[in-house]
Design a protein around this motif. Structure first.
Motif, PDB file in Angstrom:
ATOM      1  N   GLU A   1     -10.421  -0.256  12.004  1.00 54.94           N
ATOM      2  CA  GLU A   1     -11.603  -0.849  11.029  1.00 54.94           C
ATOM      3  C   GLU A   1     -11.832   0.489  10.058  1.00 54.94           C
ATOM      4  OE1 GLU A   1     -14.846   0.508  11.122  1.00 54.94           O
ATOM      5  OE2 GLU A   1     -14.280   1.933  12.471  1.00 54.94           O
TER       6      GLU A   1
ATOM      7  N   TRP B   1     -11.226  -9.116  11.408  1.00 55.87           N
ATOM      8  CA  TRP B   1     -12.448  -9.550  10.811  1.00 55.87           C
ATOM      9  C   TRP B   1     -12.550 -10.417   9.992  1.00 55.87           C
ATOM     10  CZ3 TRP B   1      -9.161  -5.258   9.836  1.00 55.87           C
ATOM     11  CH2 TRP B   1      -9.392  -4.270  10.664  1.00 55.87           C
TER      12      TRP B   1
ATOM     13  N   SER C   1      -8.277 -12.471   5.378  1.00 58.13           N
ATOM     14  CA  SER C   1      -8.194 -11.516   4.390  1.00 58.13           C
ATOM     15  C   SER C   1      -8.512 -12.161   2.985  1.00 58.13           C
ATOM     16  CB  SER C   1      -6.629 -11.007   4.040  1.00 58.13           C
ATOM     17  OG  SER C   1      -5.739 -11.694   3.732  1.00 58.13           O
TER      18      SER C   1
ATOM     19  N   THR D   1      -7.169 -11.349  10.254  1.00 59.04           N
ATOM     20  CA  THR D   1      -7.340 -10.197  10.809  1.00 59.04           C
ATOM     21  C   THR D   1      -8.356 -10.184  11.619  1.00 59.04           C
ATOM     22  OG1 THR D   1      -9.220  -9.506   9.275  1.00 59.04           O
ATOM     23  CG2 THR D   1      -7.134  -9.228   8.471  1.00 59.04           C
TER      24      THR D   1
ATOM     25  N   GLN E   1      -9.271  -6.318   3.091  1.00 63.17           N
ATOM     26  CA  GLN E   1     -10.666  -6.637   2.771  1.00 63.17           C
ATOM     27  C   GLN E   1     -10.981  -8.115   3.078  1.00 63.17           C
ATOM     28  OE1 GLN E   1     -11.811  -5.617  -1.147  1.00 63.17           O
ATOM     29  NE2 GLN E   1     -11.649  -3.524  -0.860  1.00 63.17           N
ATOM     30  N   THR E   2     -12.262  -8.257   3.690  1.00 66.39           N
ATOM     31  CA  THR E   2     -12.401  -9.585   4.182  1.00 66.39           C
ATOM     32  C   THR E   2     -13.892  -9.801   3.790  1.00 66.39           C
ATOM     33  OG1 THR E   2     -13.582  -9.037   6.322  1.00 66.39           O
ATOM     34  CG2 THR E   2     -11.103  -9.492   6.365  1.00 66.39           C
TER      35      THR E   2
ATOM     36  N   TRP F   1      -4.630  -2.775  14.371  1.00 66.04           N
ATOM     37  CA  TRP F   1      -5.722  -2.767  13.268  1.00 66.04           C
ATOM     38  C   TRP F   1      -6.816  -1.658  13.294  1.00 66.04           C
ATOM     39  CZ3 TRP F   1      -5.010  -5.612   9.297  1.00 66.04           C
ATOM     40  CH2 TRP F   1      -4.211  -6.641   9.164  1.00 66.04           C
TER      41      TRP F   1
ATOM     42  N   VAL G   1     -16.614  -9.993   5.449  1.00 68.73           N
ATOM     43  CA  VAL G   1     -17.419  -8.930   5.822  1.00 68.73           C
ATOM     44  C   VAL G   1     -17.322  -7.529   6.343  1.00 68.73           C
ATOM     45  CG1 VAL G   1     -18.618 -11.271   6.940  1.00 68.73           C
ATOM     46  CG2 VAL G   1     -16.810  -9.926   8.135  1.00 68.73           C
ATOM     47  N   HIS G   2     -15.907  -7.467   6.387  1.00 74.13           N
ATOM     48  CA  HIS G   2     -15.661  -6.115   6.669  1.00 74.13           C
ATOM     49  C   HIS G   2     -13.871  -5.671   6.105  1.00 74.13           C
ATOM     50  CE1 HIS G   2     -16.555  -2.409   8.811  1.00 74.13           C
ATOM     51  NE2 HIS G   2     -15.513  -2.485   9.866  1.00 74.13           N
TER      52      HIS G   2
END
Length: 127
Positions: free
Chosen positions: A64, A7, A10, A5, A24-25, A62, A27-28
């Motif tokens: 955020e 960010w 995943s 992604t 969700q990763t 994508w 960091v973000h």
């Protein structure tokens, strides 16, 4: 299944329907909408999807999770899951994307009813 992604890789993936993913990763995170749903976005959002603003990887648009989650939630209300999340999306669109809000709802916003217009009107961050 792990996917790349904007960010990072995943950590968690939630299937929201129609191929829409919430990611969700470490960091973000955010929401991924398949390119195949492009024409299902409201007309007011179409120019945005064609711009450099929209994060794209050839398969997904994508968005955020902070100020941009509102775009897919408004385009696909069923992914909101709750009325409060949908209303939060409308408020977020008004505050952070006033031009899109105006185009979608046919109204003219002022600095009194949009956070971004307010900070622009007072010169927040200008030297």
């Amino acid at each position: 299944m792990l996917i790349s992604t904007p960010w990072g890789i995943s950590q968690k993936i939630y299937q929201l329907g129609l191929g829409i993913l919430e990611i969700q990763t470490l960091v973000h995170g955010g929401i991924g909408v398949p390119f195949s749903l492009r024409k299902k976005f409201p007309q007011a959002f179409q120019r945005l999807l064609e711009s450099d603003w929209a994060l794209q990887d050839g398969e997904y648009f994508w968005f955020e999770r902070d100020q941009n989650f509102c775009i897919p939630v408004i385009a696909f209300p069923f992914i909101a899951k709750t009325r409060d999340r949908f209303l939060d999306a409308i408020d977020t669109l008004r505050d952070w994307h006033p031009d899109l809000y105006e185009a979608l709802y046919g109204v003219k916003l002022t600095p009194a009813n949009s956070y971004l217009l307010h900070i622009e009107s007072v010169g927040f961050g200008d030297s």
